[in-house]
Design a protein around this motif. Structure first.
Motif, PDB file in Angstrom:
ATOM      1  N   GLY A 208      21.914  33.307  39.550  1.00  0.00           N
ATOM      2  CA  GLY A 208      21.007  32.438  40.283  1.00  0.00           C
ATOM      3  C   GLY A 208      19.590  32.979  40.416  1.00  0.00           C
ATOM      4  O   GLY A 208      18.621  32.221  40.476  1.00  0.00           O
ATOM      5  N   THR A 209      19.450  34.298  40.452  1.00  0.00           N
ATOM      6  CA  THR A 209      18.137  34.934  40.567  1.00  0.00           C
ATOM      7  C   THR A 209      17.192  34.508  39.449  1.00  0.00           C
ATOM      8  O   THR A 209      15.988  34.432  39.641  1.00  0.00           O
ATOM      9  CB  THR A 209      18.318  36.472  40.536  1.00  0.00           C
ATOM     10  OG1 THR A 209      19.117  36.838  41.662  1.00  0.00           O
ATOM     11  CG2 THR A 209      17.015  37.200  40.585  1.00  0.00           C
ATOM     12  N   HIS A 210      17.733  34.210  38.294  1.00  0.00           N
ATOM     13  CA  HIS A 210      16.909  33.872  37.132  1.00  0.00           C
ATOM     14  C   HIS A 210      16.367  32.445  37.182  1.00  0.00           C
ATOM     15  O   HIS A 210      15.569  32.065  36.327  1.00  0.00           O
ATOM     16  CB  HIS A 210      17.714  34.058  35.842  1.00  0.00           C
ATOM     17  CG  HIS A 210      18.267  35.426  35.687  1.00  0.00           C
ATOM     18  ND1 HIS A 210      19.494  35.671  35.114  1.00  0.00           N
ATOM     19  CD2 HIS A 210      17.777  36.643  36.040  1.00  0.00           C
ATOM     20  CE1 HIS A 210      19.732  36.967  35.110  1.00  0.00           C
ATOM     21  NE2 HIS A 210      18.708  37.583  35.675  1.00  0.00           N
ATOM     22  N   LYS A 211      16.807  31.659  38.167  1.00  0.00           N
ATOM     23  CA  LYS A 211      16.461  30.230  38.198  1.00  0.00           C
ATOM     24  C   LYS A 211      15.803  29.801  39.506  1.00  0.00           C
ATOM     25  O   LYS A 211      15.729  28.626  39.806  1.00  0.00           O
ATOM     26  CB  LYS A 211      17.737  29.402  37.977  1.00  0.00           C
ATOM     27  CG  LYS A 211      18.427  29.689  36.667  1.00  0.00           C
ATOM     28  CD  LYS A 211      19.733  28.934  36.567  1.00  0.00           C
ATOM     29  CE  LYS A 211      20.442  29.241  35.278  1.00  0.00           C
ATOM     30  NZ  LYS A 211      21.686  28.491  35.136  1.00  0.00           N
ATOM     31  N   THR A 212      15.305  30.734  40.278  1.00  0.00           N
ATOM     32  CA  THR A 212      14.724  30.409  41.582  1.00  0.00           C
ATOM     33  C   THR A 212      13.350  29.763  41.427  1.00  0.00           C
ATOM     34  O   THR A 212      12.700  29.901  40.387  1.00  0.00           O
ATOM     35  CB  THR A 212      14.584  31.673  42.442  1.00  0.00           C
ATOM     36  OG1 THR A 212      13.652  32.546  41.793  1.00  0.00           O
ATOM     37  CG2 THR A 212      15.924  32.361  42.656  1.00  0.00           C
ATOM     38  N   PRO A 213      12.872  29.076  42.474  1.00  0.00           N
ATOM     39  CA  PRO A 213      11.521  28.502  42.423  1.00  0.00           C
ATOM     40  C   PRO A 213      10.443  29.556  42.132  1.00  0.00           C
ATOM     41  O   PRO A 213       9.495  29.275  41.400  1.00  0.00           O
ATOM     42  CB  PRO A 213      11.346  27.885  43.814  1.00  0.00           C
ATOM     43  CG  PRO A 213      12.742  27.540  44.238  1.00  0.00           C
ATOM     44  CD  PRO A 213      13.599  28.648  43.680  1.00  0.00           C
ATOM     45  N   LEU A 214      10.595  30.771  42.684  1.00  0.00           N
ATOM     46  CA  LEU A 214       9.629  31.842  42.421  1.00  0.00           C
ATOM     47  C   LEU A 214       9.532  32.132  40.924  1.00  0.00           C
ATOM     48  O   LEU A 214       8.439  32.227  40.363  1.00  0.00           O
ATOM     49  CB  LEU A 214      10.032  33.115  43.178  1.00  0.00           C
ATOM     50  CG  LEU A 214       9.179  34.351  42.910  1.00  0.00           C
ATOM     51  CD1 LEU A 214       7.799  34.183  43.518  1.00  0.00           C
ATOM     52  CD2 LEU A 214       9.864  35.598  43.457  1.00  0.00           C
ATOM     53  N   VAL A 215      10.678  32.250  40.279  1.00  0.00           N
ATOM     54  CA  VAL A 215      10.705  32.533  38.839  1.00  0.00           C
ATOM     55  C   VAL A 215      10.190  31.330  38.056  1.00  0.00           C
ATOM     56  O   VAL A 215       9.404  31.490  37.107  1.00  0.00           O
ATOM     57  CB  VAL A 215      12.123  32.939  38.385  1.00  0.00           C
ATOM     58  CG1 VAL A 215      12.220  33.024  36.873  1.00  0.00           C
ATOM     59  CG2 VAL A 215      12.519  34.270  39.040  1.00  0.00           C
ATOM     60  N   LYS A 216      10.560  30.128  38.448  1.00  0.00           N
ATOM     61  CA  LYS A 216      10.092  28.925  37.746  1.00  0.00           C
ATOM     62  C   LYS A 216       8.577  28.792  37.826  1.00  0.00           C
ATOM     63  O   LYS A 216       7.924  28.439  36.831  1.00  0.00           O
ATOM     64  CB  LYS A 216      10.779  27.679  38.310  1.00  0.00           C
ATOM     65  CG  LYS A 216      12.240  27.587  37.916  1.00  0.00           C
ATOM     66  CD  LYS A 216      12.906  26.367  38.529  1.00  0.00           C
ATOM     67  CE  LYS A 216      14.378  26.326  38.121  1.00  0.00           C
ATOM     68  NZ  LYS A 216      15.068  25.185  38.704  1.00  0.00           N
ATOM     69  N   ARG A 217       7.998  29.109  38.996  1.00  0.00           N
ATOM     70  CA  ARG A 217       6.527  29.071  39.120  1.00  0.00           C
ATOM     71  C   ARG A 217       5.880  30.105  38.209  1.00  0.00           C
ATOM     72  O   ARG A 217       4.875  29.840  37.542  1.00  0.00           O
ATOM     73  CB  ARG A 217       6.107  29.318  40.577  1.00  0.00           C
ATOM     74  CG  ARG A 217       6.298  28.130  41.487  1.00  0.00           C
ATOM     75  CD  ARG A 217       5.624  28.321  42.845  1.00  0.00           C
ATOM     76  NE  ARG A 217       6.055  29.521  43.554  1.00  0.00           N
ATOM     77  CZ  ARG A 217       7.106  29.581  44.361  1.00  0.00           C
ATOM     78  NH1 ARG A 217       7.841  28.505  44.575  1.00  0.00           N
ATOM     79  NH2 ARG A 217       7.423  30.711  44.965  1.00  0.00           N
ATOM     80  N   TRP A 218       6.475  31.286  38.152  1.00  0.00           N
ATOM     81  CA  TRP A 218       5.949  32.342  37.284  1.00  0.00           C
ATOM     82  C   TRP A 218       5.981  31.878  35.825  1.00  0.00           C
ATOM     83  O   TRP A 218       5.016  32.060  35.082  1.00  0.00           O
ATOM     84  CB  TRP A 218       6.745  33.641  37.463  1.00  0.00           C
ATOM     85  CG  TRP A 218       6.142  34.813  36.779  1.00  0.00           C
ATOM     86  CD1 TRP A 218       5.291  35.737  37.317  1.00  0.00           C
ATOM     87  CD2 TRP A 218       6.328  35.210  35.408  1.00  0.00           C
ATOM     88  NE1 TRP A 218       4.942  36.662  36.374  1.00  0.00           N
ATOM     89  CE2 TRP A 218       5.565  36.365  35.190  1.00  0.00           C
ATOM     90  CE3 TRP A 218       7.057  34.697  34.344  1.00  0.00           C
ATOM     91  CZ2 TRP A 218       5.509  37.026  33.972  1.00  0.00           C
ATOM     92  CZ3 TRP A 218       7.005  35.338  33.119  1.00  0.00           C
ATOM     93  CH2 TRP A 218       6.245  36.489  32.941  1.00  0.00           C
TER      94      TRP A 218
END
Length: 155
Positions: free
Chosen positions: A57-67
């Motif tokens: 799940g860590t790979h798909k968070t909003p933080l990662v998506k924004r990055w």
């Protein structure tokens, strides 16, 4: 006896065998995003970056998506659940475990991290890419044989 754990983030360049790696205390989105920054700094800007990841799940968070929206050269590809064997970095993790971690006696997390860093350095001095020894057709045929054996086992 286990004296602590660490999270190893690793990016394997499948062409050369070089590994970008770093240990972190945790495996959250913020640590993963910082690792993406590290990859971004290490890979020449003119190259696209394709990362093969598990479905954590860590790979798909909003933080990662924004990055990722701000870094369009990065492309994430997710392995199907239970198919991590398809990701060559998993083979590299196994080699790290066989050659460095299991052979050592690490009395603290700090010693474990130092052993991992040492292995990264040695690996990157003379990197060697992994080479598939079977064709895709041979691998798929083997999987098909396994499925027939286990699906029709009578249990």
């Amino acid at each position: 006896m286990r004296h602590g754990t660490t999270t190893l983030f690793a990016a394997l360049d499948v062409k050369t065998g070089r590994v970008i790696g770093e240990c972190r205390q945790r495996h959250r989105a913020i640590e993963f995003r910082k690792f993406l920054d590290r990859i971004d700094d290490a890979v020449p800007a003119e190259l696209d970056v394709h990362l093969i990841l598990d479905n954590y799940g860590t790979h798909k968070t909003p933080l990662v998506k924004r990055w990722l929206c701000r870094h369009p050269r990065f492309h994430l590809h997710f392995t199907p659940t239970g198919a991590s064997w398809m990701n060559l970095v998993e083979r590299w993790f196994a080699t790290l475990t066989e050659k460095q971690i299991r052979r050592g006696s690490h009395r603290s997390t700090c010693e474990l991290i130092n052993a991992i860093k040492s292995y990264l350095d040695v690996n990157n001095e003379t990197p060697k890419p992994f080479v598939w020894t079977k064709t895709a057709d041979e691998i798929l045929a083997s999987i098909a044989r396994f499925c027939r054996r286990t699906s029709n086992s009578g249990h």
